[in-house]
Design a protein around this motif. Structure first.
Motif, PDB file in Angstrom:
ATOM      1  N   GLY A   1       0.803  -1.207   0.000  1.00 47.83           N
ATOM      2  CA  GLY A   1       0.000   0.000   0.000  1.00 47.83           C
ATOM      3  C   GLY A   1       0.843   1.267   0.000  1.00 47.83           C
ATOM      4  N   THR A   2       0.180   2.417   0.088  1.00 51.33           N
ATOM      5  CA  THR A   2       0.885   3.713   0.056  1.00 51.33           C
ATOM      6  C   THR A   2       0.652   4.538   1.313  1.00 51.33           C
ATOM      7  OG1 THR A   2      -0.970   4.816  -1.045  1.00 51.33           O
ATOM      8  CG2 THR A   2       0.680   3.774  -2.468  1.00 51.33           C
ATOM      9  N   GLU A   3      -0.239   4.075   2.194  1.00 53.03           N
ATOM     10  CA  GLU A   3      -0.510   4.850   3.395  1.00 53.03           C
ATOM     11  C   GLU A   3       0.742   4.915   4.268  1.00 53.03           C
ATOM     12  OE1 GLU A   3      -3.856   3.007   5.208  1.00 53.03           O
ATOM     13  OE2 GLU A   3      -5.282   3.759   3.723  1.00 53.03           O
ATOM     14  N   GLY A   4       1.130   6.123   4.597  1.00 53.66           N
ATOM     15  CA  GLY A   4       2.325   6.321   5.408  1.00 53.66           C
ATOM     16  C   GLY A   4       3.604   6.386   4.603  1.00 53.66           C
ATOM     17  N   THR A   5       3.512   6.236   3.279  1.00 51.64           N
ATOM     18  CA  THR A   5       4.731   6.325   2.457  1.00 51.64           C
ATOM     19  C   THR A   5       4.529   7.360   1.347  1.00 51.64           C
ATOM     20  OG1 THR A   5       3.983   4.434   1.124  1.00 51.64           O
ATOM     21  CG2 THR A   5       5.480   3.973   2.949  1.00 51.64           C
ATOM     22  N   THR A   6       4.001   6.969   0.206  1.00 49.84           N
ATOM     23  CA  THR A   6       3.931   7.878  -0.947  1.00 49.84           C
ATOM     24  C   THR A   6       2.544   8.450  -1.202  1.00 49.84           C
ATOM     25  OG1 THR A   6       3.545   6.019  -2.437  1.00 49.84           O
ATOM     26  CG2 THR A   6       5.839   6.701  -2.091  1.00 49.84           C
TER      27      THR A   6
ATOM     28  N   GLU B   1      -2.629  -4.798   2.200  1.00 50.12           N
ATOM     29  CA  GLU B   1      -3.534  -5.916   1.951  1.00 50.12           C
ATOM     30  C   GLU B   1      -2.732  -7.225   1.955  1.00 50.12           C
ATOM     31  OE1 GLU B   1      -6.503  -7.517  -1.657  1.00 50.12           O
ATOM     32  OE2 GLU B   1      -5.427  -5.616  -1.846  1.00 50.12           O
ATOM     33  N   GLU B   2      -3.274  -8.230   2.615  1.00 48.81           N
ATOM     34  CA  GLU B   2      -2.671  -9.555   2.606  1.00 48.81           C
ATOM     35  C   GLU B   2      -3.461 -10.489   1.693  1.00 48.81           C
ATOM     36  OE1 GLU B   2      -2.487 -10.968   6.590  1.00 48.81           O
ATOM     37  OE2 GLU B   2      -0.865  -9.609   7.173  1.00 48.81           O
ATOM     38  N   GLY B   3      -2.795 -11.515   1.209  1.00 47.84           N
ATOM     39  CA  GLY B   3      -3.483 -12.529   0.408  1.00 47.84           C
ATOM     40  C   GLY B   3      -3.895 -12.047  -0.962  1.00 47.84           C
TER      41      GLY B   3
END
Length: 837
Positions: free
Chosen positions: A307-312, A331-333
């Motif tokens: 994911g991008t939350e907390g990064t880009t 997301e897993e799986g």
């Protein structure tokens, strides 16, 4: 080095001939099957209605044959000519494994339907594999071609579900992910392409029920309810046409049956993987038989999306104009399969020696496509991968797929008397799909979305003649392949716009071909094939700047797109004459020594990537391959032990490779060119041993040595850097092995255990031999444990793949300086229930 390879071939021929003679002296000619043989006799029985053939067998063998007309109705025998024991002749005569025979005394044989339990002691011909590699049914030991053959039981045991599973089970067959898992690229014995674009034909000709599939995008169909898979190694140009430089693969679906039968098989595995498949088959009346088979696959995703939350999330290079990177939760799986497919077959036999077989199929794929794991960050330096975990997708893009594939094949076979047969194959297949694969980083460097349609139609006619010492086949074919391609490459954070590419390509090909085999003497025969091909490709397309925010730098990076883009309509025309010749020697029964020479070619065409320069649409020419091979095949003790070995040398010229072209302003583009020549030599070995009916050992291995011998470039430094490199997808060693054991548990149940392993040596993924684009060697261990009813049709099983949870790289990806790895699946396991009737 070429002299060394030639000496290797000569020594190999001598060694194989000596070995064959020694085997014969050791008892090959007198080897007995597990049921005692009787004295050999001369047989001359042409293919014909089975009842009539059995009557001829009784006369020529001097034995009594008992059978019910219901057993032989609507069946056609195989031709049997030569000196055989009565048991061997009858095993070769019966058309399929639905019939067996029992020997009640020295002079009486009873023909009956095969039992479904798998414990019937009658002679089934299981140890004598029948293939159609040369467009006719032959025992594998009579065909001078190195091949891997997977029959229905092995396909089920090893859970062979797609092209990648076949590669795991076939040494020297290398299949690499392209555009996610959408466009596989195939290499066999070092011959193949690294170009995944859908308008570039694979070097291994793929046939599904005799229909040629011209594009790699059509090779993603699920494998289910098959009778057999044949992988033929080496050029197969005579009978399989253009683009079979590396070899050919036949997928043969299970046929309608004379008796009602069917099965249902459901399994559940880790990562919530569900696999359900079923089939039902039987007669509608005396002339019509049907079969319907279906497949459903769900789940199985083992990828973590970072994911991008907390990064880009929110990043943009033009605030207030270009929206920021979307906020994507972890997301897993991810990577779940969502596939449904159905195949329906109808067989009509209106008279003796006449059969029509219609096969229709439909499949839908809405799976989550798996991307590569980034290893070095993005082009901007904004993102760096936080760990070296293998199963992580860092994309910000929404990865989706919506694909449908459907089509039909009509096969017609007409026996014209005792010697002639006319075969017609008419087929059509179409794939429509829309998908996005991302750029494996959480910024928008080059995120493509594809809208594609690929269709193929072909018509082939073959007339064959089979006499005492002469067999010949004459044929003609016509094919139409059409491609519609649209791609939008979003580059909001790099080139601040979107690159659009679109093209249509039409391919028309005509061919005339023939094959002949002549018996020079009782133990010697020669064969040869020849094919003339005429092909024309018409291309119309180009690229253009899509500038949704008025900020695009597309035309700065690609100046030729200024002023509305580039659009061209080139054509490609070619004709070719290729073929092969083989000498066969059978020193004893069930032993073949052969030597062959052949020439194959792979069609030229057009680059199908981003078209940003006119040089992108300059047609590249065909690549050519001269192949020299010698080998031996033998089956001893009635097939309880078999061995096949071969040595080969390839002179591979005008190879189609991706080579960089300088576009100026610090940008370049990889375009397909005929830039390389090379040589490949190596050997194959296959052994199968069944010391008792309940235990079987098998091993198969290929050893390769490849080297670039010539490179065409205006840059002397580039030429010097390429000469001596290994070809991509060419491991020095690849091995598979298996052990299978059956243990009766009283009278009601049998415990079947199968363990198999695969080893692949390290391999370069590009012709530049970049160390960072190299897959390391790996070994995989797999297994299946099955409890089966002896007299019923119920089975319960456990399965596991990659038991030791090996972390291994199957492919690599490079995109504008960003690099990533495609990892093979981690340990997967589960349980299933199967019922057959």
């Amino acid at each position: 080095m070429q002299g060394k390879a030639a000496n290797m071939l000569r020594n190999g021929i001598a060694a194989l001939a000596i070995a064959s003679a020694c085997w014969g002296a050791a008892g090959g000619a007198d080897a007995q099957p597990r049921s005692a043989r009787t004295e050999a006799a001369s047989f001359d029985i042409p293919a014909q209605p089975l009842g009539a053939a059995l009557n001829q067998f009784a006369i020529q063998s001097g034995k009594d044959v008992l059978f019910s007309p219901d057993v032989t109705r609507a069946k056609t025998s195989r031709a049997v000519r030569g000196v055989y024991s009565p048991e061997d002749a009858l095993a070769a005569l019966l058309p399929d494994d639905t019939l067996v025979f029992r020997k009640s005394d020295d002079d009486t044989f009873l023909i009956e339907a095969a039992a479904t339990s798998g414990t019937d002691a009658a002679w089934r011909g299981e140890d004598r594999i029948v293939v159609t590699a040369q467009r006719r049914e032959q025992q594998i030991t009579d065909v001078g071609i190195s091949m891997a053959v997977f029959q229905a039981g092995e396909i089920e045991e090893k859970r062979i579900g797609d092209l990648y599973d076949i590669a795991d089970a076939t040494p020297s067959l290398d299949v690499v992910l392209g555009n996610g898992s959408n466009n596989p690229t195939i290499t066999l014995r070092g011959v193949g392409t690294t170009n995944p674009w859908l308008n570039n034909n694979p070097s291994v000709a793929i046939y599904a029920d005799d229909l040629y599939l011209p594009s790699s995008v059509l090779l993603t169909f699920p494998v289910f309810d098959l009778e057999r898979i044949e992988v033929l190694k080496g050029p197969q140009i005579g009978l399989y046409g253009r683009n079979s430089t590396a070899g050919a693969a036949n997928f043969i679906s299970a046929r309608p049956t004379d008796e009602f039968e069917g099965y249902a098989d459901v399994s559940y595995g880790n990562y919530d993987a569900v696999d359900a498949r079923a089939a039902i088959s039987g007669p509608l009346n005396d002339q019509l038989r049907f079969r319907i088979a279906g497949l459903l696959q769900k789940g199985g995703g083992y990828i973590d999306r970072a994911g991008t939350e907390g990064t880009t999330a929110g990043f943009t290079r033009v605030p207030g104009v270009i929206p920021g990177v979307a906020s994507v939760p972890a997301e897993e799986g991810f990577g779940d399969k969502d596939i449904a497919a159905i195949r329906a077959s109808l067989s009509w036999t209106p008279g003796d020696g006449v059969e029509f077989l219609l096969i229709g199929h439909y499949g839908k794929d809405e799976s989550e496509y798996i991307g590569s794991t980034n290893t070095n960050g993005d082009r901007l330096g904004v993102f760096a991968p936080p760990s070296d975990e293998p199963f992580v997708d860092y994309d910000d893009a929404h990865l989706f797929a919506d694909a449908e594939q459907y089509g039909a094949v009509l096969q017609a076979r007409v026996a014209l008397g005792d010697r002639y047969e006319l075969v017609s194959v008419t087929g059509y297949t179409e794939l429509d799909r829309l998908y996005a694969i991302g750029d494996f980083v959480p910024t928008r460097i080059a995120e493509p979305t594809f809208d594609e349609k690929v269709s193929t139609f072909s018509q082939e006619l073959r007339l064959s003649y089979n006499a005492d010492r002469l067999y010949w086949l004459l044929g003609a074919s016509y094919s139409m392949d059409d491609i519609d391609y649209r791609r939008e490459m979003i580059s909001y954070d790099f080139l601040l716009g979107t690159l659009g590419t679109a093209f249509d390509q039409d391919d028309r090909a005509y061919a005339a071909f023939g094959q002949a085999e002549f018996e020079l003497a009782p133990k010697w025969s020669v064969s040869g094939s020849l094919r003339y091909t005429n092909e024309r490709k018409e291309y119309a397309g180009g690229s253009f700047d899509i500038d949704p925010f008025g900020t695009s730098l597309i035309t700065v990076a690609f100046p030729n797109l200024a002023g509305g883009g580039i659009f061209l309509e080139p054509t490609y025309d070619d004709e070719d004459l290729s073929g092969n010749a083989t000498v066969n020697w059978k020193p004893v029964d069930d032993t073949l020594v052969y030597a062959s020479v052949g020439r194959g070619f792979k069609s030229g065409g057009f680059d199908g990537s981003g078209i940003t320069d006119e040089s992108s649409l300059t047609p590249f020419g065909p690549e050519k391959l001269w192949a020299y091979e010698t080998g031996v095949k033998t089956a001893l003790s009635g097939g309880a032990f078999s061995l096949a070995a071969s040595f080969f040398y390839y002179d591979y010229t005008d190879k189609q490779v991706l080579a960089l072209v300088d576009l100026g302003a610090g940008f370049n583009e990889a375009i397909i060119q005929n830039a390389a020549s090379s040589r490949i030599f190596g050997g194959d070995v296959q052994a199968d041993w069944r010391p008792v009916d309940t235990l079987r050992f098998s091993v198969s291995a290929t050893f390769l040595d490849s080297k670039v011998t010539k490179w065409v470039s205006a840059d002397p430094a580039e030429t010097a850097a390429r000469i001596g490199n290994e070809l991509p997808g060419t491991p020095e060693a690849s091995v598979t092995g298996a052990v299978a054991h059956s243990l009766p548990l009283g009278a009601a149940w049998t415990l079947n255990t199968t363990v198999w392993a695969t080893y692949a040596d390290s391999v370069f993924r590009d012709i530049e031999n970049s160390p960072n684009l190299k897959s390391d060697s790996y070994a995989l261990l797999n297994g299946r444990l099955e409890l089966t009813q002896t007299e019923g049709g119920l089975s319960v099983y456990l399965f596991a793949k990659n038991v030791l949870d090996e972390e291994y790289v199957t492919a690599v990806r490079s995109l504008v300086g960003m690099e990533g790895n495609f990892y093979g699946a981690p340990r997967t396991f589960g349980a299933g229930l199967r019922y057959a009737f």
